[in-house]
Design an enzyme around this catalytic site. Structure first.
Site, PDB file in Angstrom:
ATOM      1  N   GLU A  45       0.816  -1.208   0.000  1.00 17.42           N
ATOM      2  CA  GLU A  45       0.000   0.000   0.000  1.00 17.42           C
ATOM      3  C   GLU A  45       0.856   1.267   0.000  1.00 17.42           C
ATOM      4  O   GLU A  45       0.438   2.312  -0.507  1.00 17.42           O
ATOM      5  CB  GLU A  45      -0.915   0.014   1.225  1.00 17.42           C
ATOM      6  CG  GLU A  45      -1.864  -1.166   1.308  1.00 17.42           C
ATOM      7  CD  GLU A  45      -2.450  -1.388   2.696  1.00 17.42           C
ATOM      8  OE1 GLU A  45      -3.440  -2.130   2.796  1.00 17.42           O
ATOM      9  OE2 GLU A  45      -1.919  -0.823   3.678  1.00 17.42           O
ATOM     10  N   THR A 123      -6.217  -0.680   2.830  1.00 22.71           N
ATOM     11  CA  THR A 123      -7.273  -1.477   2.218  1.00 22.71           C
ATOM     12  C   THR A 123      -8.240  -1.965   3.296  1.00 22.71           C
ATOM     13  O   THR A 123      -7.930  -1.925   4.488  1.00 22.71           O
ATOM     14  CB  THR A 123      -6.673  -2.666   1.461  1.00 22.71           C
ATOM     15  OG1 THR A 123      -5.782  -3.385   2.321  1.00 22.71           O
ATOM     16  CG2 THR A 123      -5.893  -2.186   0.238  1.00 22.71           C
ATOM     17  N   LYS A 206     -14.576  -2.701   6.900  1.00 18.49           N
ATOM     18  CA  LYS A 206     -13.865  -3.148   8.096  1.00 18.49           C
ATOM     19  C   LYS A 206     -12.373  -3.253   7.795  1.00 18.49           C
ATOM     20  O   LYS A 206     -11.966  -3.644   6.693  1.00 18.49           O
ATOM     21  CB  LYS A 206     -14.405  -4.485   8.617  1.00 18.49           C
ATOM     22  CG  LYS A 206     -14.186  -5.671   7.695  1.00 18.49           C
ATOM     23  CD  LYS A 206     -14.701  -6.968   8.307  1.00 18.49           C
ATOM     24  CE  LYS A 206     -13.750  -7.604   9.295  1.00 18.49           C
ATOM     25  NZ  LYS A 206     -12.568  -8.226   8.648  1.00 18.49           N
ATOM     26  N   ASP A 207     -11.551  -2.901   8.787  1.00 21.17           N
ATOM     27  CA  ASP A 207     -10.110  -2.992   8.625  1.00 21.17           C
ATOM     28  C   ASP A 207      -9.482  -3.496   9.911  1.00 21.17           C
ATOM     29  O   ASP A 207     -10.181  -3.963  10.819  1.00 21.17           O
ATOM     30  CB  ASP A 207      -9.514  -1.651   8.197  1.00 21.17           C
ATOM     31  CG  ASP A 207      -9.367  -0.662   9.358  1.00 21.17           C
ATOM     32  OD1 ASP A 207     -10.037  -0.846  10.412  1.00 21.17           O
ATOM     33  OD2 ASP A 207      -8.587   0.298   9.212  1.00 21.17           O
ATOM     34  N   MET A 208      -8.140  -3.361  10.027  1.00 18.53           N
ATOM     35  CA  MET A 208      -7.431  -3.883  11.181  1.00 18.53           C
ATOM     36  C   MET A 208      -6.618  -2.818  11.919  1.00 18.53           C
ATOM     37  O   MET A 208      -5.842  -3.153  12.810  1.00 18.53           O
ATOM     38  CB  MET A 208      -6.509  -5.025  10.748  1.00 18.53           C
ATOM     39  CG  MET A 208      -7.248  -6.225  10.168  1.00 18.53           C
ATOM     40  SD  MET A 208      -6.152  -7.528   9.543  1.00 18.53           S
ATOM     41  CE  MET A 208      -5.391  -8.098  11.069  1.00 18.53           C
ATOM     42  N   GLU A 209      -6.796  -1.537  11.538  1.00 18.16           N
ATOM     43  CA  GLU A 209      -5.995  -0.483  12.180  1.00 18.16           C
ATOM     44  C   GLU A 209      -6.772   0.793  12.541  1.00 18.16           C
ATOM     45  O   GLU A 209      -6.406   1.487  13.494  1.00 18.16           O
ATOM     46  CB  GLU A 209      -4.828  -0.063  11.253  1.00 18.16           C
ATOM     47  CG  GLU A 209      -3.737  -1.081  11.071  1.00 18.16           C
ATOM     48  CD  GLU A 209      -4.025  -2.085   9.961  1.00 18.16           C
ATOM     49  OE1 GLU A 209      -3.477  -3.200  10.000  1.00 18.16           O
ATOM     50  OE2 GLU A 209      -4.818  -1.754   9.049  1.00 18.16           O
ATOM     51  N   ASP A 232     -12.000  -6.821  -0.732  1.00 18.82           N
ATOM     52  CA  ASP A 232     -12.792  -8.051  -0.634  1.00 18.82           C
ATOM     53  C   ASP A 232     -14.187  -7.735  -0.128  1.00 18.82           C
ATOM     54  O   ASP A 232     -14.395  -6.772   0.597  1.00 18.82           O
ATOM     55  CB  ASP A 232     -12.104  -9.052   0.297  1.00 18.82           C
ATOM     56  CG  ASP A 232     -11.791  -8.457   1.668  1.00 18.82           C
ATOM     57  OD1 ASP A 232     -12.590  -8.661   2.593  1.00 18.82           O
ATOM     58  OD2 ASP A 232     -10.749  -7.790   1.798  1.00 18.82           O
TER      59      ASP A 232
END
Length: 274
Positions: A45, A123, A206-209, A232
């Site tokens: 990214e 992303t 939704k993400d992770m950070e 996705d």
């Protein structure tokens, strides 16, 4: 979370604190932005933006010895750009994704660089039922956690940690990004418990950070925006990991284009112009 009818238009915390001091409020919101900090979790990214703005890797030891974080820096016209990638995990050699790494690198970067604005770019997964498609790029209106379940009064809301991103109506119009709520957790897939919480957050992506970065930036009173490109479809037919890897490179090109447009727009403007 705030009701859907409400916008995300709030002053940053520092400006809220300055409401009783008109001169300070004027300084915060109407001084041209000079330094922007872009926080990115994955090298894939980050690299297109490094090349686009011809950023140089920092070799001055800005961060503590032993951490994997990498800072790239340079100028675009009047804007100082700092792009910080969380780096590779020293033990497993993969990108340092997730909330723990994001929190640490955000805190250290803000303390060291004193940016007027933080941009978390990356992303995300998207929900088809909410209108998301592969390649869409969103500006998050609100952020919250979906995997910090603390079923005790007040602690439950602390666990969700809902926050609004910095209000940028002019930016949203100019760059023509989609707009929706972001939910954050430390897993790529989605358990039934997570799904319920994400639905409760009314999230489109939704993400992770994101929510972790929002937490730290709020502590340090720095306005923050979140730009997320959909790799996705969470409620689609393909396995999440397979679809994510299949689309990562192509979708990152969309992310690169949108972040570039955002930087072009920010240059020469004040927070109040966004």
């Amino acid at each position: 979370m705030a009701s859907p009818e409400k916008s995300n238009c709030e002053l940053p915390s520092a400006a809220n604190e300055a409401e009783d001091a008109p001169g300070e409020l004027e300084r915060i919101t109407r001084q041209p932005i000079s330094t922007v900090l872009i926080i990115i979790a994955m090298q894939t990214e980050a690299i297109p933006l490094v090349h686009k703005f011809q950023l140089s890797e920092d070799t001055d030891g800005l961060f503590p010895k032993g951490v994997p974080w990498v800072r790239y820096h340079g100028k675009y016209k009047d804007l100082n750009i700092n792009l910080v990638w969380a780096g590779k995990d020293s033990l497993f050699g993969v990108d340092s994704v997730g909330t723990v790494s994001a929190s640490l690198v955000t805190y250290a970067s803000i303390q060291a660089l004193k940016p007027e604005l933080v941009i978390n770019a990356g992303t995300a997964g998207g929900f088809k039922a909410k209108g998301a498609s592969i390649g869409d790029v969103y500006l998050a209106s609100d952020v919250a956690f979906h995997d910090r379940r603390i079923p005790i009064p007040v602690f439950d809301q602390y666990g969700i940690g809902a926050r609004r991103s910095f209000c940028t109506p002019n930016l949203l119009k100019e760059v023509n990004l989609k707009f929706g709520r972001l939910s954050t957790g430390d897993s790529l897939d989605m358990s039934p418990q997570d799904e319920g919480a994400i639905l409760g957050n009314d999230a489109v992506i939704k993400d992770m950070e994101g929510a972790a970065i929002a937490y730290v930036a709020d502590l340090l009173s720095v306005p923050t925006i979140f730009i997320k490109a959909v790799t996705d479809i969470i409620d689609g037919e393909k396995p999440t990991a397979e679809e994510f890897l299949q689309n990562l490179v192509a979708v990152t090109a969309n992310l690169d284009q949108s972040v570039t447009q955002v930087i072009y727009f920010i240059n020469g403007r004040c927070l109040s112009d966004l």
